[in-house]
Scaffold this active site. Sequence first.
Site, short mmCIF file in Angstrom:
data_model
loop_
_atom_site.label_atom_id
_atom_site.label_comp_id
_atom_site.label_asym_id
_atom_site.label_seq_id
_atom_site.Cartn_x
_atom_site.Cartn_y
_atom_site.Cartn_z
N ASN A 234 -22.05 7.80 -17.35
CA ASN A 234 -22.52 7.55 -18.72
C ASN A 234 -24.03 7.71 -18.77
OD1 ASN A 234 -23.85 4.92 -18.18
ND2 ASN A 234 -21.76 4.30 -17.66
N ALA A 298 -26.04 -3.36 -15.80
CA ALA A 298 -25.44 -2.05 -15.51
C ALA A 298 -24.38 -1.68 -16.54
CB ALA A 298 -24.82 -2.07 -14.12
N ASP A 302 -15.80 1.66 -17.17
CA ASP A 302 -14.60 0.83 -17.29
C ASP A 302 -13.45 1.39 -16.46
OD1 ASP A 302 -15.65 -1.04 -19.05
OD2 ASP A 302 -15.47 0.36 -20.72
N LYS A 312 -12.58 19.87 -3.24
CA LYS A 312 -12.90 20.24 -4.62
C LYS A 312 -11.66 20.81 -5.31
CE LYS A 312 -15.75 23.16 -7.46
NZ LYS A 312 -16.38 24.45 -7.53
N PRO A 329 -12.89 -3.00 -11.53
CA PRO A 329 -13.06 -4.46 -11.59
C PRO A 329 -14.16 -4.79 -12.60
CG PRO A 329 -14.03 -3.56 -9.57
CD PRO A 329 -13.29 -2.43 -10.24
N ILE A 331 -17.10 -6.81 -13.11
CA ILE A 331 -17.97 -7.57 -12.20
C ILE A 331 -18.44 -8.86 -12.87
CG2 ILE A 331 -20.07 -7.45 -10.80
CD1 ILE A 331 -19.74 -4.32 -10.99
N PHE A 348 -24.79 -7.94 -20.66
CA PHE A 348 -25.33 -7.09 -21.72
C PHE A 348 -24.16 -6.50 -22.49
CE2 PHE A 348 -29.92 -6.03 -21.78
CZ PHE A 348 -30.33 -7.08 -20.98
N LYS A 362 -17.46 -11.16 -26.85
CA LYS A 362 -17.59 -10.75 -25.45
C LYS A 362 -18.07 -11.91 -24.58
CE LYS A 362 -18.36 -6.59 -24.73
NZ LYS A 362 -18.94 -5.28 -24.84
O1 C5P Z 1 -17.03 -4.79 -21.51
P1 C5P Z 1 -18.38 -4.19 -21.54
O2 C5P Z 1 -18.56 -3.01 -20.62
O3 C5P Z 1 -18.90 -3.89 -22.91
O4 C5P Z 1 -19.31 -5.36 -20.99
C1 C5P Z 1 -20.66 -5.17 -20.72
C2 C5P Z 1 -21.13 -6.21 -19.74
O5 C5P Z 1 -20.19 -6.41 -18.70
C3 C5P Z 1 -22.41 -5.78 -19.05
O6 C5P Z 1 -23.13 -6.94 -18.70
C4 C5P Z 1 -21.88 -5.06 -17.83
O7 C5P Z 1 -22.84 -5.02 -16.78
C5 C5P Z 1 -20.69 -5.91 -17.48
N1 C5P Z 1 -19.58 -5.18 -16.86
C6 C5P Z 1 -19.26 -5.42 -15.55
N2 C5P Z 1 -18.20 -4.77 -14.95
C7 C5P Z 1 -17.46 -3.91 -15.67
C8 C5P Z 1 -17.76 -3.65 -17.03
C9 C5P Z 1 -18.85 -4.30 -17.58
O8 C5P Z 1 -19.96 -6.22 -14.90
N3 C5P Z 1 -16.46 -3.29 -15.10
#
Ligand code: C5P
Length: 428
Positions: A234, A298, A302, A312, A329, A331, A348, A362
């Site tokens: 991204n 970060a 997803d 490749k 996962p 985090i 965030f 959220k």
């Molecule tokens: O669900 P979303 O991606 O919008 O959530 C954003 C927040 O969750 C951010 O703080 C991001 O660092 C954290 N996050 C995470 N692990 C993921 C997805 C998002 O820690 N797999």
Amino acid sequence: MTVDSRSGAPRILLIVGGGIAAYKACELVRLIRKAGGSVTCVITEGGQQFVTPMTLAALSENPVYTTLWDLKDEAEMGHIQLSREADLVVVCPATADLLAKMTAGLADDLATTLLLATDKPVLAVPAMNVRMWQHAATQRNIAWLRESGVEVMEPDEGPMACGEYGPGRLPEPETIWTAIAARLALVAPLEADPLSGQPDFDAEPAHRPLYGRHVLVTAGPTHEPIDPVRYIANRSSGKQGFAIAAAAAAAGARVTLIAGPVTLETPSGVERIDVESAREMADAVNGALPADVAVMVAAVADWRSKDFAAQKMKKRGTAPPALLLAENPDILAGLAVARQRPRLLIGFAAETENVIANAKAKRERKGADWIVANDVSGPREDSVMGGESNAVHVITAGGVETLEQMPKSAVARALVERIARELEPKDE
Ligand code: C5P
């Protein structure tokens, strides 16, 4: 006579309107003075029902002006001069009435005359009853003022002095000062550190606000491999996360920065661990515990490709292969229920619509203490991801605090100050 005879100090003309929030203008004057700025206050008739000119004069150490007739003696100062001597005009609290008069171009008292006569940037900080704020007339006035270049801050949401609940509360003085400092950095380079009224980042290390704390920050995107040369990614640049790591280190913390693939330099005093994928990031975060604070900035992917092709993948003249995805996962949500959960867990949220409502949901869903939400909709050229500035809403259990558009380094510092304040009292 000038508004401030000390050269170099930022000069603020503060217009205090008539609302219960006027008392917070006193605290704002104190913050500006503490940071080395000078303030000249003008108070409307309504404002004087809530605070006295004497209070403002004592706090600002400057004369306070109340009527046009104060300024009739040109040996003292004319209203044109008063309106132009400042670097920035701040209207706080900006009542619905004052905003309407500014929109209409009325000039029937000193405050409105100055606002019409000034050639300086104007920052209005509204405070009013929720219905007055939501009224179509007020919203129309604000839209017009913004179009005309007046910066109008968003009010806070919460219980109001009148017993109702909603948006319309004056933001906290620290938030207003942050917006002023950001604005001053644009209109006149500050000699004084705009945040020097805040926790002292330049003190001896042992006296810095986060000394002895371990702050864990994740930043950047993750890359989810498909085959040895392809990946899912991204647009996150990592700039906001790196700025937070830098600000936390400057505030005296031990900082572990877990960075996805970015091309940024490691901020001084920060221990950096580079990772590629979400799963590597999750492992690195778990390995870095315990931490007092975790700031998960970060933009973790997803999903990852369900399968990794060791070689490749080739075009074979047949239909393109289907890309099957598996969930990564989470985090942040994992940390919220971890045995070693950091005391303050901050996530965030990059949202493109219903920013605050989605971010509040959220916060609940992920079990974070705070969610810092930013609006990433809008044209690519001034979008938040990869850009240099950011405007965020800090969503806590207590409500929503909005930080106006400012450089990412200023957002980082404002956030670190809040973190330091949050950690402090619980230790006593
Ligand atoms: O669900 P979303 O991606 O919008 O959530 C954003 C927040 O969750 C951010 O703080 C991001 O660092 C954290 N996050 C995470 N692990 C993921 C997805 C998002 O820690 N797999």
